[in-house]
Design a protein around this motif. Structure first.
Motif, PDB file in Angstrom:
ATOM      1  N   GLU A 110       0.829  -1.206   0.000  1.00  0.00           N
ATOM      2  CA  GLU A 110       0.000   0.000   0.000  1.00  0.00           C
ATOM      3  C   GLU A 110       0.855   1.245   0.000  1.00  0.00           C
ATOM      4  O   GLU A 110       1.916   1.283   0.622  1.00  0.00           O
ATOM      5  CB  GLU A 110      -0.897   0.038   1.239  1.00  0.00           C
ATOM      6  CG  GLU A 110      -2.149  -0.748   1.130  1.00  0.00           C
ATOM      7  CD  GLU A 110      -3.125  -0.461   2.273  1.00  0.00           C
ATOM      8  OE1 GLU A 110      -2.935   0.528   3.012  1.00  0.00           O
ATOM      9  OE2 GLU A 110      -4.077  -1.225   2.404  1.00  0.00           O
ATOM     10  N   VAL A 111       0.384   2.259  -0.717  1.00  0.00           N
ATOM     11  CA  VAL A 111       0.961   3.597  -0.674  1.00  0.00           C
ATOM     12  C   VAL A 111      -0.208   4.554  -0.462  1.00  0.00           C
ATOM     13  O   VAL A 111      -1.149   4.567  -1.262  1.00  0.00           O
ATOM     14  CB  VAL A 111       1.718   3.939  -1.979  1.00  0.00           C
ATOM     15  CG1 VAL A 111       2.150   5.393  -1.975  1.00  0.00           C
ATOM     16  CG2 VAL A 111       2.916   3.025  -2.160  1.00  0.00           C
ATOM     17  N   ASP A 112      -0.165   5.290   0.637  1.00  0.00           N
ATOM     18  CA  ASP A 112      -1.240   6.231   0.973  1.00  0.00           C
ATOM     19  C   ASP A 112      -2.611   5.569   0.980  1.00  0.00           C
ATOM     20  O   ASP A 112      -3.597   6.135   0.497  1.00  0.00           O
ATOM     21  CB  ASP A 112      -1.217   7.438   0.033  1.00  0.00           C
ATOM     22  CG  ASP A 112       0.083   8.217   0.117  1.00  0.00           C
ATOM     23  OD1 ASP A 112       0.693   8.237   1.212  1.00  0.00           O
ATOM     24  OD2 ASP A 112       0.509   8.796  -0.900  1.00  0.00           O
ATOM     25  N   GLY A 113      -2.675   4.347   1.465  1.00  0.00           N
ATOM     26  CA  GLY A 113      -3.946   3.643   1.604  1.00  0.00           C
ATOM     27  C   GLY A 113      -4.456   2.959   0.351  1.00  0.00           C
ATOM     28  O   GLY A 113      -5.515   2.338   0.376  1.00  0.00           O
ATOM     29  N   ALA A 114      -3.730   3.044  -0.753  1.00  0.00           N
ATOM     30  CA  ALA A 114      -4.157   2.405  -2.005  1.00  0.00           C
ATOM     31  C   ALA A 114      -3.184   1.278  -2.360  1.00  0.00           C
ATOM     32  O   ALA A 114      -1.986   1.391  -2.104  1.00  0.00           O
ATOM     33  CB  ALA A 114      -4.190   3.431  -3.138  1.00  0.00           C
ATOM     34  N   PRO A 115      -3.677   0.194  -2.976  1.00  0.00           N
ATOM     35  CA  PRO A 115      -2.779  -0.887  -3.368  1.00  0.00           C
ATOM     36  C   PRO A 115      -1.770  -0.404  -4.409  1.00  0.00           C
ATOM     37  O   PRO A 115      -2.107   0.389  -5.293  1.00  0.00           O
ATOM     38  CB  PRO A 115      -3.698  -1.954  -3.960  1.00  0.00           C
ATOM     39  CG  PRO A 115      -5.068  -1.417  -3.944  1.00  0.00           C
ATOM     40  CD  PRO A 115      -5.061  -0.071  -3.334  1.00  0.00           C
ATOM     41  N   ALA A 116      -0.526  -0.878  -4.285  1.00  0.00           N
ATOM     42  CA  ALA A 116       0.537  -0.493  -5.201  1.00  0.00           C
ATOM     43  C   ALA A 116       1.581  -1.587  -5.280  1.00  0.00           C
ATOM     44  O   ALA A 116       1.718  -2.387  -4.360  1.00  0.00           O
ATOM     45  CB  ALA A 116       1.185   0.810  -4.727  1.00  0.00           C
TER      46      ALA A 116
END
Length: 127
Positions: A110-116
């Protein structure tokens, strides 16, 4: 009637499932990244989703310095084993130990709450 899904939305949905997928042309076998509706250069629209190996090497990187207490982080261009290049974050390493040509392995995080897609150095993967 089937509703068309944009390739970026499909990519994001795969990441949300914890899967790192890339596109490949069914007729040429060439890999494509960033997600598109047609292969660059040929215009072929026969792109299919395939699981990425996750193996790559660092092509270039930069350390983003932040004012404490915000931690620094590393942004890198990664050459994937599939022959495409992508931008991502390097994690689980001291920025002073990163080198061009270093072997890395992908995982979905996750990066800033989003999958990455995130990359970490491979043990013994010196440049």
């Amino acid at each position: 009637m089937v509703k068309a899904v944009h390739p970026e939305a499909e990519y994001a949905a795969y990441l949300a499932e914890g899967r790192f997928m890339v596109q490949r042309s069914a007729s040429t076998g060439a890999y494509v990244f960033f997600p598109r509706i047609a292969q660059p250069g040929t215009g072929l629209a026969d792109l299919e989703w395939v699981e990425a190996s996750g193996e790559g090497t660092v092509y270039s990187f930069t350390v983003i310095r932040n004012k404490p207490p915000t931690p620094d982080y590393v942004i890198a261009l990664i050459d994937l084993a599939e022959g495409v290049r992508m931008m991502s974050r390097l994690v689980d390493c001291d920025p002073a130990t990163i080198a061009i040509g270093m072997a890395v392995k992908a995982r979905v995080g996750e990066v800033d709450g989003a999958p990455a897609v995130l990359f970490a150095p491979v043990e013994g993967g010196a440049a």
